[in-house]
Design a protein around this motif. Structure first.
Motif, PDB file in Angstrom:
ATOM      1  N   VAL A 342      74.104  30.371  21.445  1.00 26.88           N
ATOM      2  CA  VAL A 342      74.050  29.549  20.240  1.00 26.88           C
ATOM      3  C   VAL A 342      75.432  29.296  19.654  1.00 26.88           C
ATOM      4  O   VAL A 342      75.690  28.227  19.084  1.00 26.88           O
ATOM      5  CB  VAL A 342      73.109  30.180  19.174  1.00 26.88           C
ATOM      6  CG1 VAL A 342      73.755  31.386  18.492  1.00 26.88           C
ATOM      7  CG2 VAL A 342      72.703  29.135  18.132  1.00 26.88           C
ATOM      8  N   GLN A 345      77.065  26.157  20.942  1.00 25.49           N
ATOM      9  CA  GLN A 345      76.424  24.879  20.666  1.00 25.49           C
ATOM     10  C   GLN A 345      77.133  24.152  19.519  1.00 25.49           C
ATOM     11  O   GLN A 345      77.978  24.720  18.834  1.00 25.49           O
ATOM     12  CB  GLN A 345      74.945  25.096  20.331  1.00 25.49           C
ATOM     13  CG  GLN A 345      74.138  25.712  21.465  1.00 25.49           C
ATOM     14  CD  GLN A 345      72.729  26.108  21.030  1.00 25.49           C
ATOM     15  OE1 GLN A 345      72.306  25.822  19.914  1.00 25.49           O
ATOM     16  NE2 GLN A 345      72.015  26.784  21.917  1.00 25.49           N
ATOM     17  N   ASP A 346      76.775  22.885  19.331  1.00 24.34           N
ATOM     18  CA  ASP A 346      77.382  22.077  18.275  1.00 24.34           C
ATOM     19  C   ASP A 346      76.649  22.319  16.966  1.00 24.34           C
ATOM     20  O   ASP A 346      75.751  21.574  16.574  1.00 24.34           O
ATOM     21  CB  ASP A 346      77.319  20.593  18.660  1.00 24.34           C
ATOM     22  CG  ASP A 346      78.005  19.711  17.617  1.00 24.34           C
ATOM     23  OD1 ASP A 346      78.820  20.245  16.845  1.00 24.34           O
ATOM     24  OD2 ASP A 346      77.706  18.501  17.583  1.00 24.34           O
TER      25      ASP A 346
END
Length: 445
Positions: A342, A345-346
């Motif tokens: 996570v 991630q963006d």
């Protein structure tokens, strides 16, 4: 004026024990009858407070409650000296007695619901102590909790305190464990998000069948009215009944939010798309970050066992958030792998920090259960009781206080020792002086 999210953590109490009192809380029931360590639990909690303070976050402490609660036992007909009341109750009604010994007030996410001044029509910080009506051992907390909150936030120019909602199933209120807030900056008006388990006045609506829904829609509405919130900036969502029946007794066991980010399990809510649309509409033009955890990556069972979502989501710097997670998240392979992914991630979540709060976890409370978030601006912080804010000196003082007063080990059988009440009162009397609280406990009044 700048504002901050201040974490008010509950100090684990001298009677911390594993009596398995909380039906619907899988961890609490699973570890019933094991020996606890009040001293280790309190020191673990203090270590987490100190760590967050060292990160630059504002951190404060809330005291434990007086336990065993002999005043409630007297209400229930037990008589004589305190020692005689304890002996009678422990022998004649052991389950009732165990409930009056619970140290559950350490989970201050349930202490109250707080709305910051930026959200309230009168420009004050609003506090409503939770009635916690679903569980007897917690329903007796609010009188002292209210006195503690009033002692810390005493200035009526800045702070407004409300009575707990009426007791009973229809207005069951579990505090901030079912409430979060979204905002651009902490000093700007935000969106307040209330999650409930059932509609108390409409039995035709979906509801869990195995475990109780502890928060009602009607209770959430009442708090929003009391806190003078803008209806256009207030969103209500129903927790999915199936996850309540899987052991997700509060929303903070299946989702957590901070500023412009909601970190949630895909099965957290009923009608999820509508919930997300409502939040985005209330939030306005800026895009919220919805970080969905898929069930195929982390099952609800994994979420409950690891307390992934009972982590704290904190802002360390603009655009940079960290998950403050319990050690159990490292021990679960699926959760550990998800957390490793996570942060790449963006989204605003850039770090995961692990802390050992195992004494609390075994009773069903992770890092997020242990803290109450209170957004305060600089003037409000100055108006609050300065003695409760964690500093190096206070951390050292409280650690020494725990070492002096707390037992290393406690079993359910040990709760019947009248000396435990004497030890607890001696410790709490000293604590009120350390924290400059005045007389807040029944034995002091």
């Amino acid at each position: 004026m700048q504002a901050f999210e201040v974490n008010f953590d509950g100090l684990v109490g001298p009677t911390h024990n594993y009596a398995g009192l909380s039906v619907g809380n899988v961890a609490s029931l699973k570890n019933a009858d094991q020996a606890s360590s009040p001293k280790q639990g309190a020191l673990q909690g203090l270590a987490k407070m100190k760590a967050l303070s060292d990160m630059g976050l504002k951190q404060a402490v809330l005291p434990p409650l007086e336990r065993p609660d002999v005043y409630v036992l007297r209400q229930l007909g037990f008589t004589g000296s305190d020692a005689e009341v304890i002996k009678q109750a422990a022998e004649q009604a052991p389950a009732v007695y165990a409930a009056t010994c619970s140290a559950s007030s350490m989970w201050t996410a349930n202490a109250c619901t707080v709305s910051p001044s930026a959200d309230a029509a009168d420009g004050k910080v609003h506090f409503t102590a939770a009635n916690l009506s679903n569980k007897f051992h917690r329903s007796i907390e609010s009188p002292t909790t209210s006195r503690v909150l009033s002692a810390i936030f005493a200035d009526e120019k800045y702070f407004a305190h409300h009575q707990p909602l009426p007791l009973g199933d229809h207005f069951g209120d579990e505090g901030a464990a079912n409430h979060t807030r979204f905002c651009n900056a902490y000093n700007s008006a935000g969106v307040e998000f209330f999650v409930f388990g059932k509609y108390a006045f409409d039995n035709n609506k979906p509801a869990p069948v195995k475990y109780p829904a502890r928060q009602t829609y009607e209770a959430s509405q009442a708090i929003a009215r009391l806190h003078q919130l803008n209806p256009n900036k207030t969103v209500y969502a129903q927790q999915h009944p199936d996850v309540i029946d899987a052991g997700v007794f509060h929303n903070d066991v299946i989702s957590v939010g901070n500023q412009d980010c909601l970190f949630y399990h895909e099965n957290a809510f009923l009608n999820t798309e509508q919930v997300l649309n409502d939040l985005q509409t209330a939030f306005g033009d800026q895009q919220l970050h919805f970080v969905k955890v898929p069930a195929e990556a982390v099952s609800v069972e994994d979420a409950v066992n690891s307390y992934l979502f009972n982590s704290q989501l904190v802002t360390l710097s603009p655009g940079h958030m960290a998950i403050i997670a319990p050690g159990e998240c490292q021990e679960n392979d699926n959760v550990r792998q998800y957390l490793e992914a996570v942060v790449a991630q963006d989204n605003p979540i850039k770090e995961v920090k692990i802390y050992d709060v195992k004494q609390s976890m075994r009773n069903g409370g992770g890092p997020a259960c242990l803290r109450q978030r209170v957004v305060l601006n600089e003037s409000e912080i100055a108006a609050a009781n300065q003695s409760v804010f964690i500093t190096d000196e206070l951390y050292a003082t409280l650690s020494a206080w725990v070492e002096k007063h707390y037992r290393d080990s406690l079993t359910e059988k040990d709760l019947a020792d009248p000396q435990l009440l004497v030890e607890s009162r001696t410790a709490l009397d000293e604590l009120t002086k350390i924290l400059n609280l005045g007389s807040v406990y029944p034995f002091q009044l």
